[in-house]
Design an enzyme around this catalytic site. Sequence first.
Site, PDB file in Angstrom:
ATOM      1  CE  LYS A   1      -7.452  -0.172   6.107  1.00 53.22           C
ATOM      2  NZ  LYS A   1      -8.142   0.150   4.873  1.00 53.22           N
TER       3      LYS A   1
ATOM      4  CB  CYS B   1      -3.815   3.068  -1.685  1.00 55.03           C
ATOM      5  SG  CYS B   1      -5.128   4.236  -1.405  1.00 55.03           S
TER       6      CYS B   1
ATOM      7  CG  HIS C   1      -1.918   0.963   1.368  1.00 54.60           C
ATOM      8  ND1 HIS C   1      -1.693   2.246   1.782  1.00 54.60           N
ATOM      9  CD2 HIS C   1      -3.240   0.884   1.113  1.00 54.60           C
ATOM     10  CE1 HIS C   1      -2.831   2.915   1.789  1.00 54.60           C
ATOM     11  NE2 HIS C   1      -3.790   2.103   1.377  1.00 54.60           N
TER      12      HIS C   1
ATOM     13  CG  ASP D   1       0.363  -2.327   5.995  1.00 56.89           C
ATOM     14  OD1 ASP D   1      -0.579  -2.389   6.804  1.00 56.89           O
ATOM     15  OD2 ASP D   1       0.293  -1.721   4.906  1.00 56.89           O
TER      16      ASP D   1
HETATM   17  N1  PMP Z   1      -1.962  -0.643   4.478  1.00 55.68           N
HETATM   18  C1  PMP Z   1      -2.874  -1.391   3.864  1.00 55.68           C
HETATM   19  C2  PMP Z   1      -2.482  -2.762   3.386  1.00 55.68           C
HETATM   20  C3  PMP Z   1      -4.177  -0.919   3.689  1.00 55.68           C
HETATM   21  O1  PMP Z   1      -5.082  -1.677   3.075  1.00 55.68           O
HETATM   22  C4  PMP Z   1      -4.500   0.370   4.177  1.00 55.68           C
HETATM   23  C5  PMP Z   1      -5.899   0.935   3.999  1.00 55.68           C
HETATM   24  N2  PMP Z   1      -6.437   0.773   2.745  1.00 55.68           N
HETATM   25  C6  PMP Z   1      -3.507   1.113   4.813  1.00 55.68           C
HETATM   26  C7  PMP Z   1      -2.259   0.575   4.948  1.00 55.68           C
HETATM   27  C8  PMP Z   1      -3.782   2.482   5.350  1.00 55.68           C
HETATM   28  O2  PMP Z   1      -4.723   2.424   6.356  1.00 55.68           O
HETATM   29  P1  PMP Z   1      -5.369   3.763   6.946  1.00 55.68           P
HETATM   30  O3  PMP Z   1      -5.967   4.474   5.770  1.00 55.68           O
HETATM   31  O4  PMP Z   1      -6.377   3.287   7.916  1.00 55.68           O
HETATM   32  O5  PMP Z   1      -4.273   4.535   7.567  1.00 55.68           O
END
Ligand code: PMP
Length: 409
Positions: free
Chosen positions: A226, A363, A123, A200
Amino acid sequence: MFDVQQIRKDFPMLNGKTMHDQPLIYFDNGATTLKPQVVINKVCDYLTNYSGNAHRGDYDLSHEVDVQYEEARCLVAKFIHASRKEEIVFTSGSTDSLNMIAYGYGKTHLSAGDEILITVAEHASNTLPWFDIAREVGAVVNYIELDAQGRLTLENVKKAVTDQTKIIAIAEVTNVLGFQAPMKEICAYAHERDIIVVADGAQSVPHQVTDVTDTDVDFLAFSGHKMCGPTGVGVLYGKYNLLCETKPTRLGGGSNSRYNSCGVVTLKNPPYKFEAGTPNIEGVVGLGAAVSYLMEVGMDNIHAYEKELRDYCIEKMKALDNIEIYNETSHGAIAFNIKGVFSQDGASLFNTYGIAVRAGQHCAKILDEFLDVSSTLRVSFYFYNTKEEIDKFIEVCKKGDDFLDAFFG
Ligand code: PMP
């Protein structure tokens, strides 16, 4: 016994919410999850009944906040099997946690020529901070190759590691392909070489048992929203000795025990040195309630049921000629496209049937080079989804061709 119909009663949005005049089918759990009533109640209870500040007052109300706030920390520590509650730092989410690791630990522990290893499936929140730090200190970001399916294997980690590798930063479960990294094996291999492993956990912690003591991971980031919790709250887990070595990226009230006019500052011990300023108290207590709720449902039950849903969905999707699946064999989200239909148009089609799916690059923009597609659709389940919802989703997948006819027919 796992009873999904009983579970659905816990979520107000699964009881009457509609989208496009159809009962909501929420398949975008990788983006954020719905909230059970117990979490909503916990947040409301704080706002209604004891909305004082944390760690600041000497009166009963403030004490009540402290008790609830620290109770949430204990619950999170228990949830991920941390050895002590001081290893749990409350942050605003995975992005915040990963930035705190990169800037607070990476920046002070990396030098020119050092190497950070990531994968193309990360991400943006586990990529961009490392790019920036590498630029700043003269280190390099290199990639661990994924196998043909998009999996991260120990073998490829071994091939990628060099004498310069200092940090491996990887998703425990990736957010588009949904593959699980062999975290325990990677940590064992890395630690023999004094390499720090950053996980992560945004897409893993909500869906399976997390045991940081067993995997021996050094840092772990995850988000409350999440996993049934409120938005704007997350966790940075770090081994206590590493947290002691990590510099806070924010300073201010609550993070220091002493300072004087000459600028001499004595910071508090972890986790408090990282929690400067008034924290997101309703978020933290809400996350505590979410974690309690998940433990009650049982993470093993959640994992097994979600696998059942995924297997069911994949079998049905495979039977459709107009669907291309990019990650048939993973455990997490399903990345796919309706052949000939731009992913955003596909998402609009699902929307008209009340089904929330995600479209785009999720992302993870460099992953598309690996997949060789510009964007994908993604469905991601949570334990309140049902096979009946999947059946409806499959019916709409079939309509992808009608959709094309409407445009080009
Ligand atoms: N890492 C991963 C693998 C994610 O899926 C996400 C959220 N889509 C994030 C980081 C970032 O999370 P947040 O937007 O809650 O900070």
